[in-house]
Design an enzyme around this catalytic site. Structure first.
Site, mmCIF file in Angstrom:
data_model
loop_
_atom_site.group_PDB
_atom_site.id
_atom_site.type_symbol
_atom_site.label_atom_id
_atom_site.label_comp_id
_atom_site.label_asym_id
_atom_site.label_seq_id
_atom_site.Cartn_x
_atom_site.Cartn_y
_atom_site.Cartn_z
ATOM 1 N N HIS A 72 0.853 -1.192 0.000
ATOM 2 C CA HIS A 72 0.000 0.000 0.000
ATOM 3 C C HIS A 72 0.883 1.234 0.000
ATOM 4 C CE1 HIS A 72 -4.084 -1.645 1.662
ATOM 5 N NE2 HIS A 72 -3.697 -2.246 0.552
ATOM 6 N N PRO A 292 -3.175 -0.470 19.071
ATOM 7 C CA PRO A 292 -2.894 -0.845 17.676
ATOM 8 C C PRO A 292 -3.105 0.274 16.648
ATOM 9 C CG PRO A 292 -4.810 -2.022 18.523
ATOM 10 C CD PRO A 292 -4.264 -1.229 19.644
ATOM 11 N N LYS A 296 1.929 -0.624 15.357
ATOM 12 C CA LYS A 296 3.323 -0.721 15.807
ATOM 13 C C LYS A 296 3.609 -1.951 16.673
ATOM 14 C CE LYS A 296 4.639 2.782 13.631
ATOM 15 N NZ LYS A 296 5.039 2.308 12.304
ATOM 16 N N TYR A 388 4.733 6.293 10.495
ATOM 17 C CA TYR A 388 3.842 5.189 10.138
ATOM 18 C C TYR A 388 4.599 4.099 9.366
ATOM 19 C CZ TYR A 388 -0.475 2.771 8.841
ATOM 20 O OH TYR A 388 -1.453 1.811 8.700
HETATM 21 P P1 FAS Z 1 2.478 -12.846 21.329
HETATM 22 O O1 FAS Z 1 1.565 -12.460 22.461
HETATM 23 O O2 FAS Z 1 1.974 -12.839 19.940
HETATM 24 O O3 FAS Z 1 3.040 -14.336 21.582
HETATM 25 C C1 FAS Z 1 3.400 -14.748 22.874
HETATM 26 C C2 FAS Z 1 3.280 -16.273 22.919
HETATM 27 O O4 FAS Z 1 3.787 -16.731 24.180
HETATM 28 C C3 FAS Z 1 1.837 -16.742 22.830
HETATM 29 O O5 FAS Z 1 1.697 -17.717 21.827
HETATM 30 C C4 FAS Z 1 1.542 -17.306 24.217
HETATM 31 O O6 FAS Z 1 0.663 -18.405 24.174
HETATM 32 C C5 FAS Z 1 2.936 -17.731 24.679
HETATM 33 N N1 FAS Z 1 3.084 -17.754 26.135
HETATM 34 C C6 FAS Z 1 2.639 -16.834 27.030
HETATM 35 N N2 FAS Z 1 2.978 -17.203 28.298
HETATM 36 C C7 FAS Z 1 3.655 -18.389 28.189
HETATM 37 C C8 FAS Z 1 4.245 -19.282 29.142
HETATM 38 N N3 FAS Z 1 4.204 -19.024 30.461
HETATM 39 N N4 FAS Z 1 4.850 -20.406 28.673
HETATM 40 C C9 FAS Z 1 4.897 -20.667 27.341
HETATM 41 N N5 FAS Z 1 4.346 -19.871 26.385
HETATM 42 C C10 FAS Z 1 3.730 -18.745 26.816
HETATM 43 N N6 FAS Z 1 -0.548 -5.290 16.604
HETATM 44 C C11 FAS Z 1 -0.700 -4.583 15.471
HETATM 45 O O7 FAS Z 1 0.282 -4.058 14.949
HETATM 46 N N7 FAS Z 1 -1.961 -4.449 14.891
HETATM 47 C C12 FAS Z 1 -3.085 -5.032 15.452
HETATM 48 O O8 FAS Z 1 -4.180 -4.893 14.931
HETATM 49 C C13 FAS Z 1 -2.954 -5.780 16.626
HETATM 50 N N8 FAS Z 1 -4.053 -6.389 17.200
HETATM 51 C C14 FAS Z 1 -3.900 -7.098 18.376
HETATM 52 C C15 FAS Z 1 -4.999 -7.732 19.019
HETATM 53 C C16 FAS Z 1 -4.833 -8.437 20.228
HETATM 54 C C17 FAS Z 1 -6.021 -9.092 20.903
HETATM 55 C C18 FAS Z 1 -3.551 -8.523 20.818
HETATM 56 C C19 FAS Z 1 -3.349 -9.253 22.141
HETATM 57 C C20 FAS Z 1 -2.459 -7.909 20.193
HETATM 58 C C21 FAS Z 1 -2.625 -7.202 18.967
HETATM 59 N N9 FAS Z 1 -1.544 -6.595 18.311
HETATM 60 C C22 FAS Z 1 -1.662 -5.887 17.173
HETATM 61 C C23 FAS Z 1 -0.236 -6.707 18.829
HETATM 62 C C24 FAS Z 1 0.284 -8.065 18.404
HETATM 63 O O9 FAS Z 1 0.315 -8.143 17.022
HETATM 64 C C25 FAS Z 1 1.630 -8.202 19.054
HETATM 65 O O10 FAS Z 1 2.445 -7.060 18.863
HETATM 66 C C26 FAS Z 1 2.345 -9.439 18.585
HETATM 67 O O11 FAS Z 1 1.490 -10.539 18.766
HETATM 68 C C27 FAS Z 1 3.614 -9.552 19.401
HETATM 69 O O12 FAS Z 1 4.134 -10.800 19.175
HETATM 70 P P2 FAS Z 1 4.885 -11.599 20.366
HETATM 71 O O13 FAS Z 1 5.825 -10.659 21.043
HETATM 72 O O14 FAS Z 1 5.398 -12.821 19.713
HETATM 73 O O15 FAS Z 1 3.767 -11.911 21.456
HETATM 74 C C1 PHB Z 2 -5.275 -4.604 10.944
HETATM 75 O O1 PHB Z 2 -5.546 -5.483 11.779
HETATM 76 O O2 PHB Z 2 -5.430 -4.770 9.718
HETATM 77 C C2 PHB Z 2 -4.759 -3.277 11.440
HETATM 78 C C3 PHB Z 2 -4.744 -3.021 12.802
HETATM 79 C C4 PHB Z 2 -4.272 -1.810 13.259
HETATM 80 C C5 PHB Z 2 -3.817 -0.860 12.331
HETATM 81 C C6 PHB Z 2 -3.831 -1.122 10.967
HETATM 82 C C7 PHB Z 2 -4.311 -2.338 10.512
HETATM 83 O O3 PHB Z 2 -3.363 0.351 12.768
#
Ligand code: FAS
Ligand code: PHB
Length: 393
Positions: A72, A292, A296, A388
């Site tokens: 994009h 979100p 980032k 961004y």
């Molecule tokens: P993660 O949380 O993805 O992964 C951590 C892993 O560790 C999980 O699989 C968990 O099961 C495991 N774990 C936890 N405790 C443990 C233990 N005691 N023993 C073993 N394993 C364990 N970011 C965006 O940029 N855009 C978005 O739209 C967006 N939406 C999101 C929505 C939600 C509901 C959440 C929670 C986050 C969102 N994020 C978004 C942020 C997300 O993308 C994170 O930045 C990303 O998952 C980070 O990745 P990890 O650091 O790998 O952590």
């Molecule tokens: C997406 O989930 O597509 C998403 C989430 C947050 C943003 C942009 C895209 O800021």
């Protein structure tokens, strides 16, 4: 059991790190408390900075992204009923990649399995012993039995609710947190996206975001009060509310359909400054969380893994500990700028407490003045654009 690098968590942080280390012949074991099938049900990030794309290419994990990902060149910000374009490519020379975090996770898990790397599933890490020694021990529970893994280094890639940050002594732990009084209700629908690029909307009823995963998979969000429950929101109620917040032409074009995923994500800004403690290194959501809005979350996890993987490779290849010693400072410097941008964009676009509608409050007036200024000043818009697309590593 013994390994060089013990990795807690098989989200993007843990998986990208394991893959980059594998390519350098450095052994790791990933411990994941859920099953990988469960991990793949999570719908999260969708927008990748170019640096994150480059990291996935360095990890030789970009084959499907390079085919299915969509570049994009910009996005829209809509307010007061009008959409305004942010031309990222013109302002910064590059754009962003649209490719879901779920797909990144899928690609990395497939790679891990192909190269015989170990992911111990349903393995809940409980404690980390001897963290400040040369051989920390990870304790985990699997099928009710306690196991342990001795390693040179432990990387806490276990997200905000994980065990690794909790292993740092409370008296030295330094954290900062802001919790927002609203959340994002997100849905995924097998419908064509309302627009070719993303639309962020500031509306007196609340924030909305139109995003996508591909030409037939749309991702939409609306701001909801923090105590709303997802069962309070039927699909019809969601679509009606989204249409009320979008500019007219987008609302008229919106193709609705049944949600295939629907959830409410709370919004918080959080930073743990101890990204290193002894031979424990925190990365990704284990160390920091952003609302979100600025996309980032995943992208900050990527920069942590860039710094940490380089530091570990430097150590194992040349015995040089400089990268490890500088990791926390280097990673935090970029994390704080991502925190600032995400906080700024969240306060700019969301309906904030004590702002009753557009004209009724000083807070709303400040938002509208900032948005007017953004689209009247190339310098202001360039600043938004360079944050961004992602600041340099
Ligand atoms: P993660 O949380 O993805 O992964 C951590 C892993 O560790 C999980 O699989 C968990 O099961 C495991 N774990 C936890 N405790 C443990 C233990 N005691 N023993 C073993 N394993 C364990 N970011 C965006 O940029 N855009 C978005 O739209 C967006 N939406 C999101 C929505 C939600 C509901 C959440 C929670 C986050 C969102 N994020 C978004 C942020 C997300 O993308 C994170 O930045 C990303 O998952 C980070 O990745 P990890 O650091 O790998 O952590
Ligand atoms: C997406 O989930 O597509 C998403 C989430 C947050 C943003 C942009 C895209 O800021």
């Amino acid at each position: 059991m013994k390994t060089q690098v013990g990795i807690i968590g098989s989200g993007p942080s843990g998986l990208i790190l394991a893959q980059i280390l594998h390519l350098q012949g450095i052994e790791s074991i990933i411990l994941e408390r859920k099953t990988t099938d469960y991990v793949l049900t999570r719908i999260r990030a969708g927008v990748l900075e170019q640096s994150c794309v480059d990291l996935l290419r360095q990890a030789q994990a970009s084959k499907r992204m390079d085919i299915e990902g969509i570049m994009h060149d910009g996005f829209d910000i809509a307010y007061s009923g009008e959409a305004h374009h942010v031309n990222l490519k013109k302002l910064t020379g590059t754009g962003v990649m649209i490719y879901g975090q779920t797909e990144i996770t899928r690609d990395l898990i497939d790679l891990r399995r192909k190269n015989g790397g170990v992911i111990i599933e349903e393995a809940e890490v409980t404690t980390i012993e001897n963290i400040t020694s040369k051989s920390p021990i990870i304790h985990y529970l699997k099928d009710g039995v306690e196991h342990q893994i001795q390693c040179d280094f432990v990387t806490g890639c276990d997200g905000y609710h994980g065990a690794s940050r909790k292993s740092i002594p409370q008296d030295i732990l330094k954290t900062h947190e802001q919790i927002y009084p609203f959340g994002w209700l997100g849905i995924l629908s097998e419908t064509p996206p309302v627009s070719k690029e993303l639309i962020y909307t500031r509306h007196e009823r609340g924030f909305a975001l139109c995003s996508m995963r591909n030409e037939m998979l749309s991702r939409y969000y609306i701001q909801v009060p923090i105590d709303d429950k997802v069962e309070d929101w039927s699909d019809d109620r969601f679509w009606d509310e989204l249409k009320k917040r979008l500019p007219k032409d987008a609302a008229n074009k919106l193709v609705t359909g049944p949600s295939i995923e629907k959830s409410i994500a709370p919004l918080r800004s959080f930073v743990c400054e101890n990204m290193r403690y002894g031979n424990l290194f925190l990365a990704g959501d284990a160390a920091h969380i952003v609302p979100p809005t600025g996309a980032k979350g995943l992208n900050s996890a990527a920069s942590d893994i860039h710094y940490l993987s380089n530091a570990l490779i430097q150590y194992y290849k040349n015995g040089d500990e400089q990268g490890l010693d500088q990791y926390a400072e280097k990673a935090l410097k970029r994390v704080w700028k991502a925190e600032r941008f995400s906080w700024w964009m969240t306060n700019l676009l969301h309906k904030l407490p004590n702002s009753d509608g557009d004209s009724g409050s000083f807070t709303a007036k400040m938002q509208l003045a900032e948005l007017d200024y953004l689209f009247e000043s190339e310098a202001a818009l360039k600043s938004l654009a360079e944050n961004y697309i992602g600041l340099p590593y």
